[in-house]
Motif scaffolding. Structure first.
Motif, PDB file in Angstrom:
ATOM      1  N   THR A   7       0.857  -1.185   0.000  1.00 17.90           N
ATOM      2  CA  THR A   7       0.000   0.000   0.000  1.00 17.90           C
ATOM      3  C   THR A   7       0.892   1.234   0.000  1.00 17.90           C
ATOM      4  O   THR A   7       1.980   1.212   0.581  1.00 17.90           O
ATOM      5  CB  THR A   7      -0.911   0.047   1.239  1.00 17.90           C
ATOM      6  OG1 THR A   7      -0.102  -0.006   2.430  1.00 17.90           O
ATOM      7  CG2 THR A   7      -1.902  -1.098   1.257  1.00 17.90           C
ATOM      8  N   PHE A   8       0.436   2.277  -0.672  1.00 14.74           N
ATOM      9  CA  PHE A   8       1.139   3.553  -0.637  1.00 14.74           C
ATOM     10  C   PHE A   8       0.541   4.410   0.471  1.00 14.74           C
ATOM     11  O   PHE A   8      -0.675   4.446   0.664  1.00 14.74           O
ATOM     12  CB  PHE A   8       1.039   4.271  -1.978  1.00 14.74           C
ATOM     13  CG  PHE A   8       2.090   3.846  -2.969  1.00 14.74           C
ATOM     14  CD1 PHE A   8       3.400   4.296  -2.850  1.00 14.74           C
ATOM     15  CD2 PHE A   8       1.774   2.983  -4.004  1.00 14.74           C
ATOM     16  CE1 PHE A   8       4.373   3.903  -3.749  1.00 14.74           C
ATOM     17  CE2 PHE A   8       2.741   2.576  -4.919  1.00 14.74           C
ATOM     18  CZ  PHE A   8       4.048   3.038  -4.787  1.00 14.74           C
ATOM     19  N   LEU A   9       1.400   5.120   1.203  1.00 12.69           N
ATOM     20  CA  LEU A   9       0.943   5.921   2.328  1.00 12.69           C
ATOM     21  C   LEU A   9      -0.054   6.990   1.903  1.00 12.69           C
ATOM     22  O   LEU A   9      -1.037   7.230   2.611  1.00 12.69           O
ATOM     23  CB  LEU A   9       2.145   6.588   3.022  1.00 12.69           C
ATOM     24  CG  LEU A   9       2.920   5.746   4.033  1.00 12.69           C
ATOM     25  CD1 LEU A   9       3.979   6.598   4.720  1.00 12.69           C
ATOM     26  CD2 LEU A   9       1.998   5.136   5.070  1.00 12.69           C
ATOM     27  N   ASP A  10       0.204   7.635   0.764  1.00  9.00           N
ATOM     28  CA  ASP A  10      -0.707   8.695   0.344  1.00  9.00           C
ATOM     29  C   ASP A  10      -2.088   8.140   0.011  1.00  9.00           C
ATOM     30  O   ASP A  10      -3.113   8.762   0.316  1.00  9.00           O
ATOM     31  CB  ASP A  10      -0.127   9.473  -0.837  1.00  9.00           C
ATOM     32  CG  ASP A  10       0.206   8.586  -2.032  1.00  9.00           C
ATOM     33  OD1 ASP A  10       0.243   7.352  -1.866  1.00  9.00           O
ATOM     34  OD2 ASP A  10       0.428   9.127  -3.132  1.00  9.00           O
ATOM     35  N   GLU A  11      -2.137   6.933  -0.572  1.00  4.39           N
ATOM     36  CA  GLU A  11      -3.431   6.321  -0.880  1.00  4.39           C
ATOM     37  C   GLU A  11      -4.159   5.905   0.397  1.00  4.39           C
ATOM     38  O   GLU A  11      -5.379   6.050   0.501  1.00  4.39           O
ATOM     39  CB  GLU A  11      -3.228   5.117  -1.794  1.00  4.39           C
ATOM     40  CG  GLU A  11      -2.720   5.486  -3.184  1.00  4.39           C
ATOM     41  CD  GLU A  11      -2.413   4.259  -4.028  1.00  4.39           C
ATOM     42  OE1 GLU A  11      -2.498   3.134  -3.486  1.00  4.39           O
ATOM     43  OE2 GLU A  11      -2.090   4.417  -5.217  1.00  4.39           O
ATOM     44  N   ALA A  12      -3.405   5.368   1.357  1.00  3.44           N
ATOM     45  CA  ALA A  12      -4.015   4.976   2.628  1.00  3.44           C
ATOM     46  C   ALA A  12      -4.557   6.195   3.365  1.00  3.44           C
ATOM     47  O   ALA A  12      -5.624   6.139   3.991  1.00  3.44           O
ATOM     48  CB  ALA A  12      -2.988   4.247   3.500  1.00  3.44           C
ATOM     49  N   TYR A  13      -3.824   7.307   3.290  1.00  7.47           N
ATOM     50  CA  TYR A  13      -4.282   8.540   3.940  1.00  7.47           C
ATOM     51  C   TYR A  13      -5.572   9.032   3.291  1.00  7.47           C
ATOM     52  O   TYR A  13      -6.539   9.378   3.979  1.00  7.47           O
ATOM     53  CB  TYR A  13      -3.192   9.604   3.829  1.00  7.47           C
ATOM     54  CG  TYR A  13      -3.585  10.939   4.421  1.00  7.47           C
ATOM     55  CD1 TYR A  13      -3.550  11.158   5.791  1.00  7.47           C
ATOM     56  CD2 TYR A  13      -4.011  11.978   3.597  1.00  7.47           C
ATOM     57  CE1 TYR A  13      -3.923  12.379   6.330  1.00  7.47           C
ATOM     58  CE2 TYR A  13      -4.391  13.207   4.132  1.00  7.47           C
ATOM     59  CZ  TYR A  13      -4.339  13.401   5.501  1.00  7.47           C
ATOM     60  OH  TYR A  13      -4.715  14.606   6.028  1.00  7.47           O
TER      61      TYR A  13
END
Length: 783
Positions: free
Chosen positions: A641-647
């Motif tokens: 998972t990418f952090l920006d997508e999770a955010y």
């Protein structure tokens, strides 16, 4: 008689095509929007309502009280809870346990992550209603290594062939399919794709976390609050001895019950499934009412405005002996015909847009839902009565003498009524535009707010806690370090909210005790994510004691302790198998969504076990990372998972609220514009003589335009004075759900007024200018 009514109604529709079209389009759009919103709200409010015993089912939730901290509430409960309830309380008919068990399935040489697999006991089928497509209730989940699949999972792995008795490999263990059930409805709180057999009889520890969802089926509809008081005995009998044995003075455990119908809207509980938002339902229920009211007001407004055109018809009928009731019946029949056409078109619109809304909302809405027919029938009757009854009474009460003298045309009552209805439309429209502006800017605020750490091009790879995965983790990390495209690597618990651990913490010289959030980090995390140190230093490999003695805390922790950032350094701390002192203070960063205040956080150096590897990498280089994964984890699929997508995912519902609110606000504006256009067109026709006389007496086009538009501008300003304070209070309440939010600014209330005036002028401008430019000779000749 009915045939005559039908002929007259149809002739009137055809004679006034433009007004009929405006009424039909406005009503059909409003009704369609109302139906879609109703279907969604009904879908949300009937979660788990498909269970025939729903009124006798409740969920057990837990609360842990710790010294110096707010109670931690869990949607789950201890393993032995279900057995104790059946054993100790005769009013309990049955209990069931469900436990999430993400599983790797191996099928045809491919590895697939299945997040919807759950462990369960066989009694689940006696508590909830499931339809067996293959196998039987008595044969399902009776033996070790058995599994029950949903229809979609069975089709995924076995195609159209029967799955019963076949084997599926789950986490390298063969499982025998002992049943296939229909997929759980979309509005079921727990969405599973398979159920794995589990023997819970050997799990006797009460305080080994709270790992399972426990549901109770009572013999009869229970008094939950009364039963909760009895459950205190459970906590005292089973939990308190374990707390005393652990020397956990000041700690206590409590249990509560939630009715099955309330589980979907349970709030602020740890270890829980995704929940609904009642506020969301209330907002869109109001939207549905507003849009329908605007459409009905349009109809009433245009119908009463057109009343003068039919005055002579009413007068002639009354002179010929027509009674008021007969006239009311005729006009109601005309309304019925027009509204029936509008409903037919509305159903067509709903059928077209439902697939889009199902995709947007991730739901399963359809017109055939139970209870829909009764609601739709009620709305149909209400629209006929509200839209048709008042105009019918107005028309039927005309007095023949006044009609023939043309006095009603100048009736102050008629003018006042239309002004009130138009003002009501503007009130609703102004409130909706204000709400849309506030919601839009709040969503943009949370999307663009500085979180205190870098999210772009940062991927997280999660590792299992089994021994094989942990043995392979260091070699995997070393392989990643050899890839030039990777700009940084950190190992630990990860930075996502699910990675948080809760632990008892003793801080300061007084050893103040409270529960606190923990992240497990290495020396690379802070520089990799650019988390800013306010005081002190990062953990280091050069100091061996940092792995057991170093604590890094955030500003919220410092504030809770009453320290300053400088005085926090060197303060003694004890927690999560570390005992030492504070070596650094980081600036607050938002490790949860902005709905929550930043809470005290502790970070300790701990890479055993490694739960996640955080990697700075560009998306185009992900295949390099996948190759490294397959080299060391051959039995597990590669996921990240990418952090920006999770955010961003944390605010999916907020963006959805904004999108839907915008859609329905635009629809409300369009419906209002339709009505306004029709009203102005009619007004221009009715004031033809006045306009002609004024032009003969020397009035300019600008003066006439001002004359015909200023009343509408006054109504808009009046409507704004009513709507904006109410909208301000409602939006202030909505913003209070966010710990961090925008402030309501004056321009957010001025902009809707300006927009409505501009929209109104654009809509009525063409008709007003056309009327003002008309040759007065033609106008006076017509009169």
């Amino acid at each position: 008689m009915i045939r005559n009514y039908l002929k007259i109604a149809w002739r009137n529709l055809l004679r006034h095509k433009s007004f009929s079209l405006i009424n039909i389009l406005g009503l059909s759009a409003g009704i369609a929007a109302c139906i879609v919103i109703f279907l969604y709200v009904q879908y949300e409010l009937t979660y788990d309502g498909h269970n025939t015993k729903a009124d006798r089912i409740a969920r057990v939730v837990s609360a842990l009280h710790a010294p110096g901290s707010a109670d931690m509430e869990f949607g789950t409960s201890p393993y032995p809870m279900a057995d104790a309830l059946k054993r100790d309380f005769p009013e309990v008919a049955s209990t069931a346990r469900l436990e999430p068990k993400p599983t790797v399935v191996k099928h045809n040489g491919e590895l697939m992550n299945e997040k919807g697999f759950y462990q369960a006991d066989q009694e689940l089928f006696s508590v909830f209603d499931y339809t067996f497509l293959e196998g039987t209730v008595t044969g399902a989940l009776q033996q070790p290594h058995s599994v029950v699949l949903t229809a979609s999972t069975a089709r995924k792995y076995f195609g159209k062939e029967p799955a019963l008795g076949k084997t599926i490999i789950c986490d390298d263990q063969p499982k025998t399919v002992t049943g296939v059930i229909a997929n759980p409805p979309g509005n079921s709180d727990i969405q599973f794709t398979a159920l794995l057999y589990t023997d819970y009889s050997k799990k006797t520890v009460w305080l080994d976390d709270f790992p399972v969802y426990t549901f109770i089926l009572f013999n009869k509809q229970p008094d939950l609050r009364s039963f909760e008081r009895k459950m205190k005995r459970v906590a005292d009998k089973y939990c308190q001895p374990e707390l005393d044995k652990a020397d956990a003075a000041g700690y206590s455990v409590g249990f509560a019950l939630e009715a099955l119908a309330d589980v979907h809207f349970s709030k602020d509980k740890l270890e829980d499934t995704p929940k609904g938002n009642k506020q969301f339902n209330y907002i869109f229920s109001l939207l549905a009412i507003f849009i329908l009211v605007i459409a009905l007001l349009n109809y009433i407004n245009l119908s009463t405005a057109r009343a003068t055109e039919r005055a002579r018809e009413v007068g002639v009928r009354k002179v010929n002996g027509a009674r008021p009731f007969q006239l009311i019946r005729q006009f109601l029949f005309e309304s019925f015909l027009l509204i029936a056409i509008a409903w037919t078109i509305a159903f067509g619109i709903v059928l077209v847009i439902l697939p889009y809304f199902n995709s947007l909302l991730q739901v399963q809405l359809h017109l055939s839902r139970q209870g829909s027919a009764l609601f739709l029938l009620c709305i149909f009757v209400v629209t006929i009565l509200l839209a048709g009854l008042y105009p019918a009474f107005i028309l039927s009460r005309f007095k023949p003498v006044e009609i023939l003298k043309g006095k009603w045309r100048h009736s102050t009552k008629g003018i006042l009524l239309r002004r009130m209805l138009t003002t009501a439309q503007f009130v609703i429209t102004a409130a909706l535009i204000t709400g849309t502006i506030v919601i839009y800017h709040q969503v943009k605020y949370i999307e663009n707010k500085d979180t205190g750490y870098v999210k772009d091009q940062v991927a997280t790879v999660h590792l299992d806690n089994d021994s094989l995965s942990q043995r392979s983790a260091p070699a995997f990390i070393n392989t990643l370090k050899g890839i030039p495209a990777i700009k940084g690597i950190s190992a630990g618990s990860g930075i996502h909210s699910e990675a948080l651990s809760m632990g008892t913490t003793f801080a300061g010289a007084t050893r103040r005790e409270f529960m606190c959030h923990y992240y497990f980090i290495d020396k690379e995390l802070l520089p990799l994510l650019q988390i800013r140190l306010k005081e002190g230093r990062n953990v280091s490999d050069s100091l061996a004691t940092d792995r057991t003695e170093a604590f890094i805390v955030n500003e919220a922790f410092v504030e809770k302790m009453g320290w300053t950032s400088a005085s926090a350094l060197g303060q003694p701390m004890d927690g999560y198998f570390h005992k030492g002192k504070v070596v650094g203070v980081v600036k607050n960063f938002y490790y949860k969504s902005l709905h929550n205040m930043v809470e005290p956080l502790v970070m300790v150096y701990n890479t055993n076990p490694i739960r996640a590897v955080i990697i700075k990498i560009e998306p185009k280089d992900l295949p390099l990372m996948a190759v490294a994964w397959k080299k060391h984890f051959t039995a597990k699929p590669f996921t990240y998972t990418f952090l920006d997508e999770a955010y961003k995912a944390q605010y999916d519902k907020d963006r959805l609220t904004m999108k839907l609110f915008t859609y329905f606000t635009v629809l409300a504006i369009l419906i209002s514009c339709l009505g306004l256009y029709g009203l102005v067109s009619l007004m221009a026709v009715q004031r033809t003589k006045e306009i002609g006389i004024r032009k003969v007496l020397g009035a300019s086009v600008q003066q006439l335009v001002s004359l015909l538009t200023r009343d509408f501008v006054k109504l808009i300003i009046l409507a704004s004075l009513i709507a904006l304070p109410v909208a301000g209070m409602v939006m202030h309440q909505w913003l209070s759900a966010y710990a961090y939010h925008i402030s309501l600014a004056w321009w957010m209330f001025l902009l809707p007024v300006v927009l409505i005036i501009l929209i109104a002028l654009a809509v009525i401008g063409q008709q007003v200018v056309k009327a003002a430019l008309t040759n007065p000779v033609h106008a006076l000749r017509n009169e």
